[in-house]
Design a protein around this motif. Structure first.
Motif, mmCIF file in Angstrom:
data_model
loop_
_atom_site.group_PDB
_atom_site.id
_atom_site.type_symbol
_atom_site.label_atom_id
_atom_site.label_comp_id
_atom_site.label_asym_id
_atom_site.label_seq_id
_atom_site.Cartn_x
_atom_site.Cartn_y
_atom_site.Cartn_z
ATOM 1 N N ALA A 191 40.545 41.023 36.665
ATOM 2 C CA ALA A 191 39.454 40.860 35.692
ATOM 3 C C ALA A 191 38.335 41.854 35.957
ATOM 4 C CB ALA A 191 38.924 39.431 35.750
ATOM 5 N N ILE A 192 38.042 42.115 37.232
ATOM 6 C CA ILE A 192 37.020 43.103 37.584
ATOM 7 C C ILE A 192 37.437 44.478 37.097
ATOM 8 C CG2 ILE A 192 35.890 44.265 39.526
ATOM 9 C CD1 ILE A 192 36.097 41.622 41.066
ATOM 10 N N ASP A 220 37.203 44.726 33.280
ATOM 11 C CA ASP A 220 35.809 44.864 32.859
ATOM 12 C C ASP A 220 35.325 46.300 33.049
ATOM 13 O OD1 ASP A 220 33.132 43.688 32.128
ATOM 14 O OD2 ASP A 220 32.671 44.410 34.139
ATOM 15 N N VAL A 277 39.511 36.328 45.781
ATOM 16 C CA VAL A 277 39.034 34.987 45.431
ATOM 17 C C VAL A 277 39.360 34.071 46.599
ATOM 18 C CG1 VAL A 277 39.224 33.042 43.855
ATOM 19 C CG2 VAL A 277 39.304 35.375 42.960
ATOM 20 N N ASN A 319 32.734 35.030 45.504
ATOM 21 C CA ASN A 319 33.374 35.613 44.326
ATOM 22 C C ASN A 319 34.440 34.683 43.743
ATOM 23 O OD1 ASN A 319 34.150 37.839 42.471
ATOM 24 N ND2 ASN A 319 36.048 37.767 43.652
ATOM 25 N N THR A 320 34.415 34.551 42.421
ATOM 26 C CA THR A 320 35.437 33.749 41.744
ATOM 27 C C THR A 320 36.180 34.565 40.686
ATOM 28 O OG1 THR A 320 33.784 32.962 40.142
ATOM 29 C CG2 THR A 320 34.170 31.593 42.086
ATOM 30 N N GLU A 321 35.880 35.861 40.586
ATOM 31 C CA GLU A 321 36.498 36.694 39.555
ATOM 32 C C GLU A 321 37.679 37.447 40.148
ATOM 33 O OE1 GLU A 321 35.067 39.699 35.979
ATOM 34 O OE2 GLU A 321 33.867 39.563 37.811
#
Length: 471
Positions: A296-297, A300, A237, A290-292
């Motif tokens: 979190a990636i 997911d 990020v 990208n902000t994730e």
């Protein structure tokens, strides 16, 4: 027009350091300018975030820090102290890992390998992530019959995704398995691996599905793989404001089309193609959007159902089949864990009217030559400034290409000689991949920074120890 601002995302401990002007000045007095600063405490926080996801979803896992992202010994020692493994890709990285405290059973060797690296990896007792059939055949000749070498097969050529020069093509995996069957006394198959140049969940799920089929195939050959290695590639990020990033990108494209003020230097197009008043293609700075967070990636991915497995998620399928999940994060572990500080030497007006702020470093010290950094450097000025301006940062090499920013950067005012300029989030590749030494300039010092109740302590990167003892 003054361009939009694109503020950088900065870890709290790094922000606190930059706010402590005495600590910043002390670092530059002691180690000179420019200087690379690494923050092991941010590395530890990033590791904790990944572990939290894995502890909840994949109780059988192994994290290998990808050493290639940074030569820092401080990061390697932080990884060793945290009890994770390490991924190395050269003889020198292997030796650095051993010096940092990693035993062979906590070392994985990846990438394309020559005879020298294979020989040293076998001697160290490391796991070898095999890139091609030649490596397998060479390992057969090196291994002893009573001490089989642990290997993973790196697979590529999946239906989804771009072609890769790395790994064993999916169509050749059967030949690799036949070789392993013939030489099971010398090579021990741990499992299958892949490394994709994308963080897209769909492509990773496709690769996982194909590797699970290979695991089933291996069992029919009386092999017993138990590892699925999904590589690295988790994102960082960079920007603190996605809306600001989008606004700058829109303004930059408008300038390229001729429908707004030009924000680029000369003929720079940043990877875009300009044709007939339209913009085509993608920019070289796309990763900054990208902000994730990496955690979190990863969460997911693990929560995504796998095709052909009754709707069960990836983590459930791995657990049901008693498979260990391995991964090799590099960028994700050093995300926001490093900065580079330079000093303004002088400011000038170019013939095209642009304001050039010259620094005592080169472009290649803070970014790869073909990339543009789409987050703004942070100026630490001794005087207050309240007249926003757009500037270009220029490097110290006698080369036209040594323009640190080929785009206008918004500042609160024109910097003065002696002001400090901070490039955020440079720990992943930016510090070491292509640092320029032309003009006989020495490489910038690399310094570990830690914070405790008494403030910040600094020591040469090579001297850092996680227990607080400095050698």
């Amino acid at each position: 027009m003054t361009p939009p601002a694109v503020p950088a995302a900065v870890a709290p401990v790094v922000a606190a350091f930059l706010a402590d002007r005495g600590a910043v000045d002390a670092a530059l007095r002691r180690f000179g300018s420019p200087v690379h600063l690494v923050f092991p405490q941010v590395f530890d926080a990033n590791l904790t975030a990944l572990r939290t996801v894995l502890d909840a979803a994949a109780p059988r896992y192994r994290i290998c820090y990808a050493h290639k992202v940074n030569r820092s010994g401080a990061f390697a020692r932080a990884a060793a102290a945290a009890g994770i493994a390490i991924d190395v890709a050269s003889v020198w990285e292997l030796r650095a890992a051993q010096a940092a405290g990693f035993a062979g059973d906590r070392i994985e060797v990846t990438g394309p390998k020559g005879v020298a690296l294979l020989r040293e990896a076998v001697a160290a007792g490391a796991t070898i992530n095999v890139d091609n059939l030649w490596e397998l055949e060479t390992l057969v000749a090196m291994a002893g019959p009573d001490s089989p070498v642990p290997v993973l097969l790196r697979i590529s050529g999946f239906a989804e995704g771009a072609p890769s020069r790395f790994g064993i093509d999916l169509g050749a995996a059967g030949a690799a398995l036949e070789l392993l069957v013939r030489h099971r006394a010398r090579l021990r198959l741990l499992g299958f691996a892949f490394h994709l140049d994308t963080a897209a969940t769909a492509e990773r799920i496709g690769a996982v599905t194909d590797c699970l089929r290979l695991i089933e195939l291996a069992y029919t050959r009386e092999l017993a793989p138990s590892v699925l290695d999904i590589g690295g590639g988790l994102r960082q990020v960079f920007t603190a404001d996605a809306t600001a990033y989008d606004a700058y990108d829109a303004a930059l494209r408008a300038g390229l089309r001729g429908t707004g003020p030009a924000l680029q230097w000369g003929a720079a197009t940043f990877g875009y193609q300009v044709c007939g008043g339209a913009i085509h293609g993608g920019p070289v700075y796309h990763k900054y959007a990208n902000t994730e967070p990496a955690a979190a990636i990863l969460a997911d991915l693990l929560a995504t159902p796998l095709p052909g497995h009754g709707g069960h998620t990836m983590d459930r399928v791995l657990a049901d089949n008693l498979l260990d999940l391995w991964l090799e994060p590099g960028k994700a572990l050093v995300d926001q864990a490093g900065i580079t500080i330079a000093t303004v030497e002088f400011v000038k007006q170019a013939g095209n009217g642009a304001t050039l702020v010259h620094l005592d470093l080169s472009r290649d010290t803070v970014t790869a030559a073909d990339q543009e950094v789409l987050i703004d450097p942070i100026v630490l000025s001794a005087t207050a400034r309240d007249e926003p301006v757009g500037v270009f940062f220029a490097g110290r090499l006698c080369l036209e290409r040594d323009l640190i920013t080929q785009r206008q950067v918004r500042l609160d005012g024109v910097p003065a000689p002696g002001d400090r300029v901070v490039f955020a989030n440079t720990a992943a590749y930016h510090m070491d991949l292509s640092a320029a030494i032309a003009g006989m300039h020495p490489l910038p010092a690399k310094v570990a920074v830690c914070r405790d109740d008494s403030g910040f302590t600094l020591c040469p990167d090579a001297d850092y120890r996680p227990d607080g003892v400095v050698v």
